[in-house]
Design a protein around this motif. Structure first.
Motif, PDB file in Angstrom:
ATOM      1  N   THR A   1      -3.333  -1.773   6.162  1.00 49.40           N
ATOM      2  CA  THR A   1      -3.985  -1.090   5.042  1.00 49.40           C
ATOM      3  C   THR A   1      -3.395   0.274   4.702  1.00 49.40           C
ATOM      4  N   GLY A   2      -2.676   0.889   5.651  1.00 48.71           N
ATOM      5  CA  GLY A   2      -2.178   2.238   5.456  1.00 48.71           C
ATOM      6  C   GLY A   2      -3.189   3.324   5.781  1.00 48.71           C
ATOM      7  N   LYS A   3      -4.391   2.927   6.143  1.00 49.59           N
ATOM      8  CA  LYS A   3      -5.427   3.910   6.454  1.00 49.59           C
ATOM      9  C   LYS A   3      -5.098   4.647   7.752  1.00 49.59           C
ATOM     10  N   GLU A   4      -5.316   5.969   7.754  1.00 46.18           N
ATOM     11  CA  GLU A   4      -5.065   6.734   8.965  1.00 46.18           C
ATOM     12  C   GLU A   4      -6.015   6.281  10.074  1.00 46.18           C
TER      13      GLU A   4
ATOM     14  N   PHE B   1       4.859  10.591   1.015  1.00 46.79           N
ATOM     15  CA  PHE B   1       4.114   9.336   1.111  1.00 46.79           C
ATOM     16  C   PHE B   1       4.742   8.393   2.136  1.00 46.79           C
ATOM     17  N   LEU B   2       3.934   7.421   2.544  1.00 42.51           N
ATOM     18  CA  LEU B   2       4.404   6.295   3.341  1.00 42.51           C
ATOM     19  C   LEU B   2       4.102   5.031   2.550  1.00 42.51           C
ATOM     20  N   TYR B   3       5.160   4.277   2.244  1.00 40.42           N
ATOM     21  CA  TYR B   3       5.040   3.045   1.466  1.00 40.42           C
ATOM     22  C   TYR B   3       5.154   1.825   2.372  1.00 40.42           C
TER      23      TYR B   3
ATOM     24  N   ILE C   1      11.493  -1.939   9.382  1.00 39.76           N
ATOM     25  CA  ILE C   1      11.283  -3.329   8.970  1.00 39.76           C
ATOM     26  C   ILE C   1      10.409  -4.025  10.002  1.00 39.76           C
ATOM     27  N   ALA C   2       9.266  -4.539   9.557  1.00 41.17           N
ATOM     28  CA  ALA C   2       8.351  -5.312  10.401  1.00 41.17           C
ATOM     29  C   ALA C   2       7.347  -5.988   9.470  1.00 41.17           C
ATOM     30  N   ASP C   3       6.691  -7.024   9.953  1.00 39.21           N
ATOM     31  CA  ASP C   3       5.651  -7.705   9.170  1.00 39.21           C
ATOM     32  C   ASP C   3       6.184  -8.264   7.853  1.00 39.21           C
ATOM     33  N   ASN C   4       7.485  -8.590   7.812  1.00 41.38           N
ATOM     34  CA  ASN C   4       8.121  -9.020   6.553  1.00 41.38           C
ATOM     35  C   ASN C   4       7.966  -7.967   5.463  1.00 41.38           C
ATOM     36  N   ALA C   5       7.925  -6.715   5.889  1.00 43.88           N
ATOM     37  CA  ALA C   5       7.744  -5.587   4.973  1.00 43.88           C
ATOM     38  C   ALA C   5       8.785  -4.521   5.270  1.00 43.88           C
ATOM     39  N   LEU C   6       9.008  -3.683   4.280  1.00 48.19           N
ATOM     40  CA  LEU C   6       9.859  -2.510   4.447  1.00 48.19           C
ATOM     41  C   LEU C   6       8.956  -1.295   4.331  1.00 48.19           C
ATOM     42  N   TYR C   7       8.888  -0.498   5.400  1.00 47.58           N
ATOM     43  CA  TYR C   7       8.078   0.714   5.404  1.00 47.58           C
ATOM     44  C   TYR C   7       8.990   1.915   5.169  1.00 47.58           C
ATOM     45  N   VAL C   8       8.681   2.702   4.156  1.00 51.01           N
ATOM     46  CA  VAL C   8       9.542   3.811   3.765  1.00 51.01           C
ATOM     47  C   VAL C   8       8.731   5.100   3.717  1.00 51.01           C
TER      48      VAL C   8
ATOM     49  N   TRP D   1       0.836  -1.186   0.000  1.00 52.73           N
ATOM     50  CA  TRP D   1       0.000   0.000   0.000  1.00 52.73           C
ATOM     51  C   TRP D   1       0.874   1.239   0.000  1.00 52.73           C
ATOM     52  N   LYS D   2       0.256   2.369  -0.351  1.00 57.74           N
ATOM     53  CA  LYS D   2       0.929   3.668  -0.395  1.00 57.74           C
ATOM     54  C   LYS D   2      -0.082   4.710   0.035  1.00 57.74           C
ATOM     55  N   VAL D   3       0.302   5.574   0.966  1.00 57.63           N
ATOM     56  CA  VAL D   3      -0.628   6.586   1.465  1.00 57.63           C
ATOM     57  C   VAL D   3       0.103   7.923   1.564  1.00 57.63           C
ATOM     58  N   ALA D   4      -0.612   8.994   1.246  1.00 63.07           N
ATOM     59  CA  ALA D   4      -0.048  10.334   1.376  1.00 63.07           C
ATOM     60  C   ALA D   4       0.077  10.697   2.853  1.00 63.07           C
ATOM     61  N   VAL D   5       1.196  11.314   3.225  1.00 64.84           N
ATOM     62  CA  VAL D   5       1.411  11.743   4.607  1.00 64.84           C
ATOM     63  C   VAL D   5       1.904  13.187   4.605  1.00 64.84           C
ATOM     64  N   PRO D   6       1.615  13.931   5.687  1.00 63.88           N
ATOM     65  CA  PRO D   6       2.122  15.307   5.784  1.00 63.88           C
ATOM     66  C   PRO D   6       3.640  15.320   5.891  1.00 63.88           C
TER      67      PRO D   6
END
Length: 477
Positions: free
Chosen positions: A92-95, A468-470, A456-463, A55-60
Motif C-alpha cells: 500500500t505504501g503506507k508508513e 516520493f517513493l513510487y 525490483i521486487a513483487d513484479n514491481a519497480l520501486y523508485v 501507489w505513490k507516497v511522500a518520503v523525507p
C-alpha cells in the motif's frame, strides 16, 4: 561544468510475484549479492507519473535506496534535523514504522549532492541494519524495535561531501567500510549481538563505494575499492590478502562478482580533466589583492556553491594550500574498467587482471553484469557494454538513454536494464545482451531528481525520488 563541480565536491552512494523468501528479495544496496539483478521478476517497462502507478507516497529527504524486509520497504531518511530508518508497506505504501537514530551532531554534507541519509540499509530477513555517518550502526527487528547499536563519532569526509557507503551482511556478520579524514577503517560486527569482531586501519580517505563479499579460491573475502588501490580482505580476520594498484581518486562505484570474476569500473578527474590553477581561480574570483578566495569570490567561478567543501579548515578563506591539496588528490586518479580473476595474493595488478578498458567509465553509478556484458552508464546518457570474457567493446559510449547526470546504478530483470536519470527522473529501459543499445522504452520524466538506485521486487519497480517513493506495476486486467 556541472560534472566538474560535483567531482570537486566529492574530492573526488525470487520468483514471479512475491518471492519464496520475500524478506531477501532485495536485501541490500543493488539487491541480491549487490548484483543489481532480480531473477524471475517482471516489472513493467512502461510507466510514469500517470501510468502503471500502483501507489505513490511522500518520503523525507535522503539518497539511500529502499530494501525489501518482510512486508515492508525500508530506507533511511533525514527530516527536521533528525535521522530515521523508515518502513513502508509494500502493498500500500503506507508508513509502517520509523525509528530515530539519535545523533549529537549531523555530519557535514553537500546540500544538493550529498545527504546524511545516503547509506542503504541491509537485512538478513530477521534484522535490519542501518548506518549513519553521523552516529553509527543501528540494528532493528522487522517491526522496528531496536535490538542493538554500535555508536561511532561523527564522520568527517573529504571535502565535506558526506557519507556514501552502505553496510552489507554475510554469514551473520555486518561489514562496514568507513573511509574518512580522521580514522579510515574497515570493521565487522556480529549481527546478532552488535559485538565488534575485528577492525583494520585503512589508508584510503576519499572513497564512497559499498564493498562486496565473495567466495574465492583462497576463501571468503571482502573486496573494497579505495583511494590508490583495491584490497581483498580475509573475511574472518581482516588481513589484507591482495591488492590492485590504480583506482579513481574518489571511488564511488561498487564492484560486482559474477561467475568467479570481479568486475569494476570507475572514474574521477585526473589527467583527462585539467583543473584551473590557484592563480587562475584567484583571478577569476576577483580576490587577487587578498591572496585567498572568499565565499563571494568563489561564487563568480565554476565552483559556485562549493565554498564549504573546498575550505578545509572552515576559516572563511580558500587558500593556495587548500586548493593544491585538492589538486593533489585529483592528480592521483587512475581510471579504468577491468575484470579480475579472484584468488591471488599480494600485488595482483599484473597477474590477475584479465582485461582493462578506459572508455565509457561511470562517475557514480556502478556497472552491471548482465547476459555476458558489463554495462556502464556515464553522464550525458552514454552507455557502454564490454564482453565479460574478452573485454572487447560491444558498443561504446552510445547516447542511448536520457541525457543528463546519473547517480543511481542500473538494475535489471526479465531481459531489460533500467537507467534512471538524476536530473529529472526519466527512466530508460534497454534490452539486455543486445549487440547495439536497443531501447525498449523511454519513459516520461518524474520531474524530480532520482539519486537512489531503484528496487525490483513483487513484479514491481520501486523508485525513490527527491520527495516520493513510487511503486510501478502493471495494472491487473
Amino acid at each position: 561544468m556541472k560534472k566538474l563541480i560535483a567531482i570537486l565536491a566529492l574530492g573526488l552512494s525470487a520468483g514471479a510475484g512475491m518471492s519464496a523468501d520475500p524478506a531477501l528479495a532485495w536485501p541490500q544496496f543493488r539487491g541480491p549479492n549487490g548484483s543489481g539483478i532480480a531473477e524471475g521478476q517482471k516489472p513493467p517497462v512502461e510507466f510514469g507519473p500517470n501510468k502503471n502507478v500502483k501507489w505513490k507516497v511522500a518520503v523525507p529527504s535522503g539518497f539511500s535506496s529502499p530494501i525489501v524486509a518482510g512486508d515492508n520497504l525500508v530506507l533511511t531518511a533525514f527530516e527536521d534535523g533528525k535521522l530515521y530508518t523508515i518502513a513502508y508497506n509494500r502493498a500500500t505504501g503506507k508508513e509502517a514504522w520509523r525509528a530515530e537514530a539519535p545523533a549529537k551532531q549531523i555530519e557535514p554534507f553537500h546540500k544538493t549532492e550529498g545527504s546524511p541519509a545516503a547509506s542503504t540499509p541491509v537485512t538478513d530477513g530477521t534484522r535490519i541494519i542501518s548506518y549513519f555517518g553521523s552516529c553509527g550502526v543501528f540494528c532493528y527487528n522487522l517491526s522496528g524495535k531496536e535490538l542493538w547499536r554500535h555508536e561511532m563519532p561523527t564522520v568527517s569526509t573529504p571535502f565535506d561531501f558526506g557519507t556514501g557507503v552502505s553496510p552489507i551482511l554475510a554469514d551473520g556478520v555486518v561489514v562496514l567500510v568507513r573511509d574518512e579524514n580522521k580514522d579510515p577503517k574497515i570493521l565487522t560486527i556480529d549481527a546478532a549481538t552488535g559485538t565488534l569482531i575485528w577492525v583494520k586501519k585503512r589508508e584510503s580517505k576519499s572513497a564512497f563505494c559499498t564493498p562486496v563479499v565473495s567466495d574465492t579460491p583462497a576463501g571468503k573475502q571482502i573486496i573494497v575499492p579505495g583511494y590508490g588501490r583495491m584490497i581483498g580482505y580475509d573475511f574472518k580476520t581482516g588481513d589484507e590478502k591482495w591488492t590492485v594498484i590504480g583506482m579513481p581518486a574518489a571511488a564511488c562505484t561498487t564492484p560486482v562478482v559474477a561467475d568467479g570474476t570481479l568486475f569494476f569500473a570507475g572514474w574521477a578527474p585526473g589527467d583527462d580533466v585539467k583543473l584551473p590553477s590557484f592563480d587562475a581561480l584567484l583571478k577569476e574570483s576577483g580576490d587577487e589583492k587578498l591572496g585567498y578566495i572568499t565565499r563571494d569570490g568563489l561564487e563568480k567561478t565554476p565552483l559556485k556553491g562549493f565554498f564549504d567543501n573546498q575550505d578545509f579548515d572552515h576559516d572563511g578563506k580558500l587558500t593556495r594550500a587548500e586548493w593544491d591539496e585538492a589538486l593533489r588528490i585529483v592528480s592521483a586518479s587512475k581510471n579504468s574498467a577491468f575484470a579480475l580473476k579472484l584468488g591471488g595474493s599480494g600485488d595482483v595488478t599484473k597477474s590477475h587482471v584479465l582485461w582493462k578498458q578506459t572508455k565509457g567509465l561511470p562517475y557514480v553509478p556502478s556497472g552491471i553484469v548482465c547476459e555476458g556484458q558489463f554495462v556502464l552508464v556515464k553522464d550525458g546518457g552514454l552507455v557502454t557494454a564490454y564482453d565479460t570474457k574478452t573485454g572487447k567493446a560491444i558498443y561504446e559510449q552510445e547516447r542511448a538513454v536520457a541525457n543528463g547526470r546519473y547517480y543511481s546504478s542500473p538494475v535489471a530483470a526479465n531481459g531489460h536494464i533500467y537507467f534512471a536519470c538524476l536530473d529529472n527522473g526519466a527512466i530508460t529501459v534497454l534490452k539486455a545482451g543486445a549487440d547495439d543499445p536497443e531501447v525498449v522504452a523511454r519513459n516520461p520524466k518524474l520531474n524530480e531528481r532520482v539519486a537512489a538506485t531503484p528496487v525490483i521486487a513483487d513484479n514491481a519497480l520501486y523508485v525513490r525520488t527527491a520527495g516520493f517513493l513510487y511503486a510501478f506495476a502493471e495494472k491487473k486486467k
